[in-house]
Design a protein around this motif. Structure first.
Motif, PDB file in Angstrom:
ATOM      1  N   TRP A  71       0.726  -1.232   0.039  1.00 18.77           N
ATOM      2  CA  TRP A  71      -0.075   0.029  -0.113  1.00 18.77           C
ATOM      3  C   TRP A  71       0.937   1.314   0.094  1.00 18.77           C
ATOM      4  N   ASN A  72       2.025   1.183   0.435  1.00 19.06           N
ATOM      5  CA  ASN A  72       2.819   2.094   0.381  1.00 19.06           C
ATOM      6  C   ASN A  72       3.372   2.602  -1.047  1.00 19.06           C
ATOM      7  N   VAL A  73       3.664   1.251  -1.626  1.00 18.64           N
ATOM      8  CA  VAL A  73       4.059   1.549  -3.105  1.00 18.64           C
ATOM      9  C   VAL A  73       3.014   2.135  -4.001  1.00 18.64           C
ATOM     10  N   ILE A  74       1.618   1.660  -3.724  1.00 17.55           N
ATOM     11  CA  ILE A  74       0.533   2.010  -4.525  1.00 17.55           C
ATOM     12  C   ILE A  74      -0.047   3.344  -4.349  1.00 17.55           C
ATOM     13  N   THR A  75       0.215   4.066  -3.034  1.00 20.31           N
ATOM     14  CA  THR A  75      -0.132   5.248  -2.630  1.00 20.31           C
ATOM     15  C   THR A  75       0.880   6.183  -2.519  1.00 20.31           C
ATOM     16  N   VAL A  76       1.959   6.016  -2.041  1.00 16.49           N
ATOM     17  CA  VAL A  76       3.049   7.107  -1.671  1.00 16.49           C
ATOM     18  C   VAL A  76       4.025   7.033  -2.725  1.00 16.49           C
ATOM     19  N   ILE A  77       4.673   5.655  -3.025  1.00 15.67           N
ATOM     20  CA  ILE A  77       5.661   5.924  -4.264  1.00 15.67           C
ATOM     21  C   ILE A  77       5.110   6.046  -5.555  1.00 15.67           C
ATOM     22  N   ALA A  78       3.942   5.494  -5.876  1.00 20.69           N
ATOM     23  CA  ALA A  78       3.328   5.985  -7.166  1.00 20.69           C
ATOM     24  C   ALA A  78       3.142   7.263  -7.139  1.00 20.69           C
ATOM     25  N   LYS A  79       2.771   7.954  -6.133  1.00 21.12           N
ATOM     26  CA  LYS A  79       2.641   9.457  -6.287  1.00 21.12           C
ATOM     27  C   LYS A  79       3.797  10.081  -6.320  1.00 21.12           C
ATOM     28  N   GLU A  80       4.777   9.829  -5.823  1.00 18.76           N
ATOM     29  CA  GLU A  80       6.161  10.506  -5.627  1.00 18.76           C
ATOM     30  C   GLU A  80       6.854  10.400  -6.991  1.00 18.76           C
ATOM     31  N   LEU A  81       6.479   9.330  -7.541  1.00 18.01           N
ATOM     32  CA  LEU A  81       7.173   8.998  -8.989  1.00 18.01           C
ATOM     33  C   LEU A  81       6.336   9.461 -10.238  1.00 18.01           C
ATOM     34  N   LYS A  82       5.151  10.062  -9.861  1.00 20.42           N
ATOM     35  CA  LYS A  82       4.159  10.439 -10.971  1.00 20.42           C
ATOM     36  C   LYS A  82       4.857  11.257 -12.154  1.00 20.42           C
ATOM     37  N   ASP A  83       5.678  12.234 -11.822  1.00 16.17           N
ATOM     38  CA  ASP A  83       6.272  12.795 -13.150  1.00 16.17           C
ATOM     39  C   ASP A  83       7.105  12.015 -13.850  1.00 16.17           C
ATOM     40  N   ASP A  84       7.878  11.169 -13.269  1.00 19.36           N
ATOM     41  CA  ASP A  84       8.936  10.284 -13.841  1.00 19.36           C
ATOM     42  C   ASP A  84       8.015   9.096 -14.728  1.00 19.36           C
ATOM     43  N   ILE A  85       6.940   8.639 -14.168  1.00 23.16           N
ATOM     44  CA  ILE A  85       5.998   7.710 -14.833  1.00 23.16           C
ATOM     45  C   ILE A  85       5.557   8.298 -16.244  1.00 23.16           C
ATOM     46  N   LEU A  86       4.885   9.592 -15.916  1.00 26.57           N
ATOM     47  CA  LEU A  86       4.162  10.166 -17.026  1.00 26.57           C
ATOM     48  C   LEU A  86       5.170  10.680 -18.253  1.00 26.57           C
ATOM     49  N   ALA A  87       6.259  10.871 -17.738  1.00 24.93           N
ATOM     50  CA  ALA A  87       7.625  11.321 -18.783  1.00 24.93           C
ATOM     51  C   ALA A  87       7.835  10.030 -19.607  1.00 24.93           C
ATOM     52  N   ARG A  88       7.698   8.902 -19.132  1.00 30.26           N
ATOM     53  CA  ARG A  88       8.436   7.628 -19.885  1.00 30.26           C
ATOM     54  C   ARG A  88       7.911   7.865 -21.327  1.00 30.26           C
TER      55      ARG A  88
END
Length: 586
Positions: A338-355
């Protein structure tokens, strides 16, 4: 090496049967039939009392045209007989099983047997045989039933798996229609995860091909090879099956814990922290070191906090450096899902959207939970499952919701489920039917203990919460494809007709102690297609027996009809019409 000795591929009791039939027997006919679906793990909302017929051509090529030719008919007669006689003598006693019939068969030079069958990919009704066996030489009636054990062992399971795969496809097609999800996505929404849990490689490749009749997603590599070898597929010219790069727990845990150790040393050595970050310039590394210094200080250098930082950095590396473009799947429950899916996924949002997209336009990061209740992990809880206070509001304990049935306290993320958590971070679009579809940069796949009932409940809950079916992919594993038996659809081969001298005998069984499942067809039979069903007619004349939908596909050592994977897929897909959206009670 003994290897595969053709006539040893049987139960011992079959070896005595040729001599037990009346001596004057000249013809014997048998069928192979799915007798019952009472144990089948199917959804009654979708199941229409039919099985997918599959596996015959592969069997014929591999055994009748392969093993039997190499190891018996093309082998020296003395050697072929010696191997068989040795096994019979050592197990049943010297000369307990005569070899004269096999000697005469070797002299004949071919297998005097005809198989008549329905086309593979046909969905045939329970109690209707998709194949019959007929001897073609009066001296060898016993060949019609001798291969019962071998044939059953090789055929019941590919057909059973192909049937269950198609039941998954029905379910996913219906919910795609209901929620307006892309139908093309259904081809990939059922992904074969079963190989490691199957009963050996041969089992995995045959059943994996059964899965490929309904889907293109697979991690069973040899299933694609099998489809090319035995069903005319060509991966250079058509999409047989495919997958995406994906991590596993050994990869994630090693990298997370290795990075954790390096981050921990950053307390006194910032350069060690920078070394944990690959491919950065000096200025970028310095900025990262400073960022991590502050975050490390905030953790108090406690292992749980450090581990969360380490996991984030590992996922960052995966999505920005290891796989900066295309699709990648990341197992996400090594420690704190749940930390991955709520916290890490949010913190890496810009990186993921930029792929960047790959040549196929794909750039999705697929999160893979792998433990817990798949229904709740993906789709969360319905409001009706949560306890309420006297005033009607949700009952809370220490900031958590309480599940009425179990008193379990759950977080807001657990209540929502993974799909809604990602939606809250990434958003997305709506289908033409008004259901929410995640931003195509993120997705979910769940492959642990997925069954048809669980998949149905996940689809139902997501639809009830306003989410399209295409937000998740199911990894269908051995929990579904190997927790089966011949009794799942009651497969059995039985003799149905014989000619003894100048007498014709209709053979059948109807045990008084049975519930009717084991009652067999009686006499020569004919199968006709009437509307969307295959109908069995019993006690037919020889002329009627030669008609109907059961067509000769193998005779006297020759394959008479061949079919391709593409043809089977097309035939199977055309065999079912999806119910209208909303027509099923959920």
């Amino acid at each position: 090496m003994n290897g595969l000795i053709p006539f040893n591929l049987a139960d011992f009791y079959k070896t005595g049967h040729p001599g037990m039939y009346p001596r004057e027997t000249t013809k014997l006919v048998a069928n192979f039939t799915p007798r019952s679906a009472k144990y089948a793990p199917v959804l009654r909302e979708f199941y229409d009392n039919k099985i997918v017929w599959f596996g015959l051509q592969g069997f014929i090529k591999e055994f009748f045209l392969g093993v039997f030719q190499r190891e018996f008919f093309q082998a020296p007669k003395a050697e072929a007989l010696r191997k068989y006689k040795r096994r019979m003598d050592t197990a049943l006693g010297p000369d307990a099983v005569p070899v004269d019939r096999l000697a005469a068969l070797h002299d004949l030079g071919y297998l005097p047997l005809e198989l008549r069958a329905l086309p593979e990919g046909t969905r045939v009704n329970i109690k209707v045989p998709p194949v019959v066996f007929v001897n073609t030489h009066a001296e060898f009636p016993w060949v019609s039933t001798y291969f019962e054990t071998l044939f059953s062992a090789e055929l019941w399971k590919p057909s059973t798996v192909a049937t269950l795969a198609f039941e998954f496809r029905k379910l996913l097609t219906y919910f795609a229609n209901l929620t307006g999800a892309p139908q093309a996505f259904v081809d990939w929404q059922g992904h074969d995860f079963s190989m490691r849990g199957m009963s050996g490689i041969h089992d995995a490749m045959r059943c994996g091909t059964g899965h490929l009749l309904s889907f293109t997603g697979t991690d069973t590599i040899p299933a694609i090879d099998y489809a090319e070898d035995y069903y005319g597929a060509d991966a250079d010219k058509e999409l047989v099956g495919g997958s995406i790069p994906a991590s596993e727990h050994s990869v994630m845990t090693l990298r997370i814990l290795f990075t954790l150790k390096r981050l921990a040393t950053g307390k006194s050595d910032a350069t060690a922290t920078a070394a944990a970050l690959k491919g950065l310039s000096d200025d970028e590394a310095a900025a990262e070191v400073e960022r991590l210094r502050k975050e490390l200080a905030a953790t108090g250098y406690q292992e749980r906090g450090l581990r969360r930082l380490a996991e984030r950095e590992v996922i960052r590396e995966f999505v920005t450096q290891d796989y900066p473009a295309g699709m990648v799947s990341l197992v996400s429950d090594s420690f704190d899902y749940w930390n991955v899916i709520t916290v890490i996924a949010k913190e890496l949002k810009d990186d993921i959207l930029a792929r960047k997209p790959n040549a196929l336009g794909q750039s999705r990061v697929v999160f893979r939970p792998d433990s817990g209740d798949p229904v709740r992990i993906l789709a969360g809880y319905d409001d009706g499952e949560l306890a309420r206070s006297a005033d009607g509001t949700f009952r809370m304990e220490a900031g958590k919701y309480v599940v009425a049935a179990t008193n379990l306290a759950i977080t807001e993320a657990e209540r929502k489920g993974s799909v809604q958590c990602l939606w809250d971070i990434y958003g997305g679009t709506e289908t033409e039917r008004g259901y929410k579809m995640l931003n195509d940069k993120v997705g979910l796949i769940y492959g642990d203990s997925i069954s048809l009932p669980r998949a149905f409940e996940i689809m139902r809950r997501l639809a009830a919460k306003g989410f399209a079916s295409s937000n998740v992919v199911f990894g269908i594993g051995s929990y579904t494809y190997n927790m089966l038996s011949r009794d799942t659809f009651g497969w059995a081969m039985k003799a149905i007709y014989a000619e003894v001298g100048d007498e014709q005998v209709d053979i059948y069984k109807d045990p008084a102690t049975d519930d009717g499942t084991k009652k067999s067809a009686r006499g020569l039979l004919r199968v006709e297609k009437e509307g969307g069903d295959y109908v069995l007619y019993e006690q037919q004349t020889l002329e009627q027996f030669d008609g109907g939908e059961l067509k000769p596909v193998f005779r006297d050592g020759e394959l008479l009809v061949t079919t391709t994977l593409a043809q089977i897929r097309e035939r199977l897909k055309a065999s079912w019409v999806c119910p209208e959206p909303g027509s099923l009670t959920m």
